[in-house]
Design a protein around this motif. Sequence first.
Motif, short mmCIF file in Angstrom:
data_model
loop_
_atom_site.label_atom_id
_atom_site.label_comp_id
_atom_site.label_asym_id
_atom_site.label_seq_id
_atom_site.Cartn_x
_atom_site.Cartn_y
_atom_site.Cartn_z
N ARG A 121 -57.68 54.25 20.26
CA ARG A 121 -58.46 53.39 19.37
C ARG A 121 -57.54 52.66 18.39
O ARG A 121 -57.61 51.44 18.24
N ASP A 122 -56.64 53.39 17.75
CA ASP A 122 -55.75 52.80 16.75
C ASP A 122 -54.80 51.78 17.38
O ASP A 122 -54.51 50.73 16.77
N ALA A 123 -54.33 52.07 18.59
CA ALA A 123 -53.43 51.12 19.28
C ALA A 123 -54.16 49.82 19.60
O ALA A 123 -53.61 48.72 19.41
N PHE A 124 -55.40 49.92 20.07
CA PHE A 124 -56.16 48.71 20.38
C PHE A 124 -56.51 47.93 19.11
O PHE A 124 -56.48 46.70 19.12
N ILE A 125 -56.83 48.64 18.05
CA ILE A 125 -57.12 47.94 16.78
C ILE A 125 -55.86 47.20 16.31
O ILE A 125 -55.94 46.03 15.90
N GLY A 126 -54.72 47.87 16.38
CA GLY A 126 -53.46 47.22 15.98
C GLY A 126 -53.15 46.01 16.84
O GLY A 126 -52.76 44.95 16.34
N LEU A 129 -52.97 40.14 17.74
CA LEU A 129 -53.38 38.98 18.53
C LEU A 129 -54.18 38.00 17.67
O LEU A 129 -54.05 36.78 17.82
N ALA A 130 -54.98 38.53 16.76
CA ALA A 130 -55.75 37.67 15.86
C ALA A 130 -54.81 36.89 14.95
O ALA A 130 -55.01 35.69 14.71
N LYS A 131 -53.77 37.53 14.44
CA LYS A 131 -52.79 36.85 13.58
C LYS A 131 -52.06 35.76 14.37
O LYS A 131 -51.84 34.66 13.87
N LYS A 172 -51.30 29.75 15.63
CA LYS A 172 -51.27 28.64 16.58
C LYS A 172 -52.19 27.49 16.17
O LYS A 172 -51.98 26.37 16.57
N LYS A 173 -53.23 27.80 15.41
CA LYS A 173 -54.18 26.76 15.01
C LYS A 173 -53.57 25.99 13.92
O LYS A 173 -53.30 25.06 13.57
#
Length: 95
Positions: free
Chosen positions: A77-82, A87-89, A94-95
Amino acid sequence: MSDLIVDYDLLNNSATQLSEIKKEFKELGEWKKEITSVVGASELQKAMTDFIDNWDDNRKKLLEDLDSVGKMVEGTRDAFIGLDNELAKTGKKKK
């Protein structure tokens, strides 16, 4: 490219449930004296003591396994949240 969907609720619920199961097994505690004191025949007491000793050994192993699996679920869970946060950052840059 396909999207990976991670069910954080499932991972959180799984971690919580594993913790609760571990707590229940841990709280079973020492009940050998209670059980053997009720049984009258010495042969039955010995058989019951052997059974309880075996159960205690297996319960300890089960507690260790529950702890390991719980840590794996939390780590996943923690790895996917990280990863999701990274990826969000990256997407915002890029925008």
